[in-house]
Every structure is written in structure tokens, then in C-alpha cells.
Design a protein around this motif. Structure first.
Motif, PDB file in Angstrom:
ATOM      1  N   ILE A 188      -7.583   9.258 -39.216  1.00 37.68           N
ATOM      2  CA  ILE A 188      -8.300   9.811 -38.060  1.00 37.68           C
ATOM      3  C   ILE A 188      -9.553  10.546 -38.534  1.00 37.68           C
ATOM      4  O   ILE A 188     -10.635  10.422 -37.937  1.00 37.68           O
ATOM      5  N   ALA A 189      -9.409  11.263 -39.636  1.00 36.05           N
ATOM      6  CA  ALA A 189     -10.588  11.968 -40.185  1.00 36.05           C
ATOM      7  C   ALA A 189     -11.692  10.971 -40.534  1.00 36.05           C
ATOM      8  O   ALA A 189     -12.885  11.260 -40.355  1.00 36.05           O
ATOM      9  N   ALA A 190     -11.289   9.804 -41.007  1.00 31.53           N
ATOM     10  CA  ALA A 190     -12.302   8.792 -41.364  1.00 31.53           C
ATOM     11  C   ALA A 190     -13.059   8.333 -40.114  1.00 31.53           C
ATOM     12  O   ALA A 190     -14.281   8.157 -40.138  1.00 31.53           O
ATOM     13  N   VAL A 191     -12.331   8.162 -39.029  1.00 30.57           N
ATOM     14  CA  VAL A 191     -12.998   7.776 -37.768  1.00 30.57           C
ATOM     15  C   VAL A 191     -13.953   8.886 -37.334  1.00 30.57           C
ATOM     16  O   VAL A 191     -15.111   8.633 -36.977  1.00 30.57           O
ATOM     17  N   ALA A 192     -13.472  10.126 -37.388  1.00 32.54           N
ATOM     18  CA  ALA A 192     -14.286  11.262 -36.939  1.00 32.54           C
ATOM     19  C   ALA A 192     -15.569  11.377 -37.752  1.00 32.54           C
ATOM     20  O   ALA A 192     -16.610  11.779 -37.234  1.00 32.54           O
ATOM     21  N   ARG A 193     -15.509  10.994 -39.003  1.00 27.93           N
ATOM     22  CA  ARG A 193     -16.679  11.119 -39.874  1.00 27.93           C
ATOM     23  C   ARG A 193     -17.599   9.899 -39.746  1.00 27.93           C
ATOM     24  O   ARG A 193     -18.796  10.029 -39.616  1.00 27.93           O
ATOM     25  N   ARG A 194     -16.986   8.725 -39.776  1.00 25.88           N
ATOM     26  CA  ARG A 194     -17.821   7.515 -39.893  1.00 25.88           C
ATOM     27  C   ARG A 194     -18.462   7.053 -38.592  1.00 25.88           C
ATOM     28  O   ARG A 194     -19.586   6.569 -38.586  1.00 25.88           O
ATOM     29  N   VAL A 195     -17.754   7.195 -37.485  1.00 23.71           N
ATOM     30  CA  VAL A 195     -18.293   6.660 -36.224  1.00 23.71           C
ATOM     31  C   VAL A 195     -19.627   7.329 -35.846  1.00 23.71           C
ATOM     32  O   VAL A 195     -20.593   6.631 -35.536  1.00 23.71           O
ATOM     33  N   PRO A 196     -19.722   8.665 -35.898  1.00 24.37           N
ATOM     34  CA  PRO A 196     -21.035   9.256 -35.576  1.00 24.37           C
ATOM     35  C   PRO A 196     -22.132   8.779 -36.526  1.00 24.37           C
ATOM     36  O   PRO A 196     -23.252   8.510 -36.102  1.00 24.37           O
ATOM     37  N   GLU A 197     -21.769   8.624 -37.802  1.00 17.81           N
ATOM     38  CA  GLU A 197     -22.780   8.116 -38.757  1.00 17.81           C
ATOM     39  C   GLU A 197     -23.231   6.719 -38.366  1.00 17.81           C
ATOM     40  O   GLU A 197     -24.417   6.407 -38.362  1.00 17.81           O
ATOM     41  N   GLN A 198     -22.260   5.884 -38.042  1.00 14.75           N
ATOM     42  CA  GLN A 198     -22.602   4.499 -37.696  1.00 14.75           C
ATOM     43  C   GLN A 198     -23.396   4.438 -36.394  1.00 14.75           C
ATOM     44  O   GLN A 198     -24.364   3.697 -36.291  1.00 14.75           O
TER      45      GLN A 198
END
Ligand code: MSP
Length: 502
Positions: free
Chosen positions: A379-389
Motif C-alpha cells: 500500500i505504501a508503494a501505491v501511495a508513493r508511486r501513483v502521485p509520481e506517475q
């Protein structure tokens, strides 16, 4: 932070196609995501009514053009609604506020000395609404539309685009992200570097369009009228407010690659000439192709409203984001809408919601157990990567990142086998953890998915007894609140009857 996003304003010579829906979906995903990050947003879409083709279609149908416009505006207004798009204002270029603003805008350019009178002779393609030089024609035909352009010779007013070449190149050098993605930036820059010709900003003897303030016998060329919509709307969308103060120049233009030069070259030059700041970004997307063919508005099979009727707005949004890679052209098919609906929305996501709620109801009497989320890192990966993408405008990649979590949750069910844990008292704590992880993971996934699935995501949260607050902070493990009375959820994406889909 403020975020203003626009779609192209669509020609209303026919009803909306799925290709037009594509631009609207892309803009809405971006703006919804920014909103969930707490930014102040504005989303503009609308219709481009002063094109020659629109006028001709009205006459062909034996209608007064304004009567035609009022009729055709209905399905176009319906488009964002059916796509669950969160539009703040729907502009029509026949709006009085727009017309007055365009007159003022071109007058400013005229007063600044960048408009002059000359005689124009050239090949005009009514479908592009643009002139072509002899050498740009292919076998005497428009290279985009394969039709023989009309020969036009008339007195026109010209915009001194040539005077802006150096300034535009300088801006491109200073702002390497002015146009995205990179290949489109290169294309636009090469267009400018290749030399800019002045363009005709008016049409003579036309009954259709906005008359120029200093010479009412001419109307503004349809692109000079249409591009200004991005600014004009801010002046009258909210009576008594000048939204330019808040949202200009924080504007992001989402456009198809076919209309890139208008947005990346003509429009910035016009803005400079009228004394306005330039947009933040021009984001060019590719085309949905069926086989090799660009989807056309007049093809009855690809009518956007009919497709939303069959599959629902969310499924069409999902397919748009996923069927082709955002920014690139991609070949797809209508069948793939149904395939993705069944395989990904109904199976991967919908079933997971049904199974999870059913297990909470069955094994814990409808109460969500307290435990730790075993998939916190995912979940942390989603929280970090989606805004970047999404900040890099990678709409397809960001959805894939979230979908990895959805697939991970499905694998987790199969690994944990809560139905076996439920048979063994000593595995009570494990069962609590499994159920909590599923609920909490689905909750976080729903919040992250909400820009793509704005109708379904809150329904997932409700089924899980959770708040429908879509703030991005909620994409974090462990934010599930205690809830009772969870019942097996009905299918989120019910089966579509073959007859309806045919
Ligand atoms: N009226 C102009 C835009 C003026 S903006 C100041 C216009 N209208 S349009 O109706 O022809 O197209 C609008 C948008 O729909 C374009 O961005 C175009 O790329 C998009 N699409 C139409 N068919 C498409 C696909 N098949 N795929 C993706 N988008 C395409 O141009």
C-alpha cells in the motif's frame, strides 16, 4: 496549490465518439487526483460551435444553425455526465461571455500591432479548419483527411506569428516540460524551428462566427475563436468572479496529438501577443485506433453515449486509461471493453469486494476485526508511486500500479485461505489478520482508484462500512475504522447481457 485542466472543445458536427470521450476521461482522472491531494481545481470542457462544417451540417439538415446547436448541445452536455466527469464549467463558443471575451482578446493583439491586413489565397481544408500550402498536399488532397481542399482567395487579417519564433524557442529551451510527452515537445519545437508563417486570423464574407471588433465584415477564424475558450471561461463561468486570478496560468491543456501545433505554437504566441502568461503544460495524448483506423465521430459503432449506456461510465473510463498507453497511439477494439469489464472489473475487483464482505459477514458476524495490515508495504508503494506517475502524466502506469495491489490482494486470499483458517480455532488471530488486510487493502485501493472509478470507488467504501472521504492520505495501511453490519455486497460490476453488449 491550484490545478486547472481543460479538454479540447469539441466540434459539434456529429454526436460524441469514444475518441472524444478519451480526452474528457484523461482530463478528469488528472483533476480528480489533484482534488484528492487537496488542490483547488477547475475543470473546463465544452463545444466548438463556429466551424464551417457545423454550419454546413445545420444547413444540410434544413435547420437554423442556432436551432441545430441547441439540439446537438444536449448529447455533448451528456458526455461528461455519463462519463462521471467532474466538470466545473461547460463552455459553448456561442455563449455571450465567450464572444465578448474573444472580441476583446483579438482587439488587444490588434492594438499591440500584431495583426495586419493582406490578401490570402490558399487551399483550405474545412475538416482541419486550416490552410495548406501546395507542397503540403498529398496528391492534391489534405494529408489528414484525404479530401480535396477548397481554394480560397480573400482579404484577411493576419497574425504575425513569424515575429514569435525566437521567443517561443527560448520558452521551449527554458521549459523542457512545456509540451508532454517528450516526442511531442520535439515535434512542436521542430515545427517552430522550421520557420513560422503568419496565419490568417479571420475569414471574410462568412455568416458564421464572431465578428472582429474593428471590422465587422470579418469573423474570427474558428481556431482563433476556439483557443481563447480556455481563458474566456474563467471570466464568466462564475458570475461576479474573475477566476483568472486563481487559475491562470495554472492551466494544463489535455489535447489529442492531431491538434498539437494549435496548442503548442499558435496559442502560446497569441497569448504572448495579448499579454497573457503561458499555460503550465500542453499534454498531448495519442489516438485510440481500431485496427489502423482512427475512430471517427460519424461511425455509429463508436458513439460514446451508447457505450456508457451498455457498460457504465466507470468501465469506459477504465478501458480508456488501460486499453492504450497514455501518450501513445494504440490499437484496440470494442470487444476489449467487454473483456476488461469481465476479467478485470468484475473478476479482479468486483469479486474481491463480494468475497471480502461475504467472509466478514460469515466469519465475524459482519464486524471488521482489529489487526495489522500484512500488506502495508504494497500500500505504501501505491501511495508513493501513483502521485509520481500522475505528476508525470502517466495515467496508464499509475492505474497499473494500483492494479498490482488489486492483484496482490487476490493472491493474498488464495494464499491465506480464510475459509480454512475459519475451521481452526487456533488460527483465530490469523483469520483476523487476513480479513483486516483484505478490508484495509481494498479500502486503500478504492481511494487510490477513485479518479478512475469515481462512481464505483465510494460504493466499495460503503460496502466496507468506511468513510467515503477520498483524500489521498487515506491511501495508507491501517486507516480502516471499526464497522459492524457488513453484509455480502452485491456484484459491483454485474454481468452484462450479451444482447445489450451486441
Ligand atoms: N474543435 C477542435 C478543438 C478545439 S480546442 C480549442 C477539435 N475538435 S474535435 O471534436 O475534432 O476533436 C477533439 C478531440 O478529440 C481531439 O483532442 C482529438 O484528438 C480527440 N479525438 C478524436 N478522436 C480520437 C481518437 N480516436 N483517439 C483519441 N482521441 C481522439 O479538434
Amino acid at each position: 496549490m491550484t490545478f486547472y485542466v481543460t479538454t479540447p472543445i469539441y466540434y459539434v458536427n456529429a454526436t460524441p465518439s469514444i475518441g472524444n470521450a478519451y480526452s474528457t476521461v484523461a482530463a478528469d482522472v488528472l483533476v480528480r487526483h489533484r482534488r484528492q491531494r487537496g488542490e483547488e481545481t477547475f475543470f473546463l470542457t465544452g463545444v466548438d460551435e463556429h466551424s464551417t462544417r457545423v454550419y454546413r451540417v445545420a444547413l444540410e439538415q434544413g435547420l437554423d444553425p442556432y436551432e441545430y446547436l441547441d439540439q446537438i448541445a444536449v448529447p455533448w452536455r451528456e458526455l461528461p455526465e455519463r462519463l462521471n466527469a467532474s466538470v466545473d464549467y461547460f463552455l459553448r463558443t456561442s455563449d455571450d461571455g465567450h464572444k465578448a471575451f474573444v472580441r476583446d482578446f483579438v482587439q488587444r493583439i490588434y492594438d499591440n500591432g500584431d495583426i495586419y491586413e493582406d490578401v490570402y489565397a490558399g487551399h483550405y481544408c474545412v475538416r482541419c479548419e486550416a490552410f495548406y500550402a501546395e507542397e503540403d498536399l498529398v496528391d492534391g488532397k489534405c494529408p489528414t483527411h484525404d479530401i480535396v481542399p477548397e481554394w480560397i482567395e480573400e482579404k484577411n487579417y493576419f497574425f504575425r506569428l513569424s515575429a514569435y519564433q525566437e521567443r517561443l524557442l527560448q520558452i521551449y529551451d527554458e521549459r523542457p516540460d512545456f509540451v508532454l510527452p517528450r516526442n511531442r515537445y520535439n515535434e512542436a519545437r521542430a515545427f517552430i524551428a522550421g520557420g513560422l508563417n503568419d496565419f490568417s486570423i479571420s475569414r471574410a464574407g462568412q455568416p458564421w462566427g464572431i465578428p472582429l471588433p474593428w471590422d465587422e465584415s470579418q469573423v474570427a477564424w474558428v481556431w482563433a475563436d476556439a483557443l481563447v475558450n480556455y481563458l474566456s471561461a474563467l471570466s464568466y463561468a462564475r458570475p461576479g468572479e474573475d477566476l483568472r486570478e486563481t487559475f491562470w496560468p495554472e492551466v494544463h491543456h489535455v489535447v489529442g496529438k492531431d491538434i498539437l501545433p494549435f496548442h503548442a505554437v499558435f496559442w502560446p504566441a497569441m497569448l504572448l501577443a495579448a499579454g497573457y502568461e503561458l499555460p503550465k503544460h500542453v499534454i498531448a495524448h495519442g489516438w485510440l485506433l481500431f485496427g489502423e483506423q482512427k475512430i471517427s465521430k460519424t461511425d455509429p459503432l463508436v458513439q460514446a453515449l451508447g457505450l456508457t449506456e451498455t457498460y457504465g461510465g466507470d468501465a469506459i473510463r477504465f478501458w480508456c486509461a488501460r486499453a492504450i498507453s497514455f501518450g501513445q497511439d494504440g490499437s484496440t477494439s470494442l470487444d476489449s471493453i467487454g473483456e476488461r469489464y469481465d476479467r478485470e472489473l468484475a473478476n479482479d475487483l468486483g469479486n474481491l469486494v463480494s468475497r471480502t464482505t461475504a467472509m466478514v459477514a460469515r466469519y465475524r458476524g459482519g464486524s471488521i476485526p482489529e489487526a495489522q495490515n500484512a500488506l502495508g508495504d504494497e500500500i505504501a508503494a501505491v501511495a508513493r508511486r501513483v502521485p509520481e506517475q500522475l505528476d508525470a502524466w502517466d495515467l496508464t502506469g499509475a492505474l497499473e500500479t494500483i492494479w498490482e495491489l488489486v492483484r496482490r490482494l487476490n493472491r493474498y486470499v488464495e494464499e491465506q485461505k480464510p475459509w480454512e483458517q475459519a475451521k481452526d480455532e487456533s488460527l483465530n488471530a490469523s483469520l483476523d489478520e487476513s480479513l483486516y488486510t483484505l478490508v484495509d487493502g481494498l479500502r486503500a485501493a478504492a481511494v487510490a482508484l477513485s479518479p478512475y472509478l469515481p462512481d464505483s470507488a465510494p460504493r466499495i467504501l460503503e460496502a466496507l462500512g468506511q468513510s467515503t472521504d477520498l483524500s489521498w492520505e487515506n491511501v495508507e495501511a491501517g486507516r480502516t475504522s471499526s464497522a459492524d453490519g457488513i453484509e455480502p455486497a452485491p456484484p459491483l460490476f454485474p454481468r452484462i447481457e450479451a444482447t445489450a453488449a451486441a
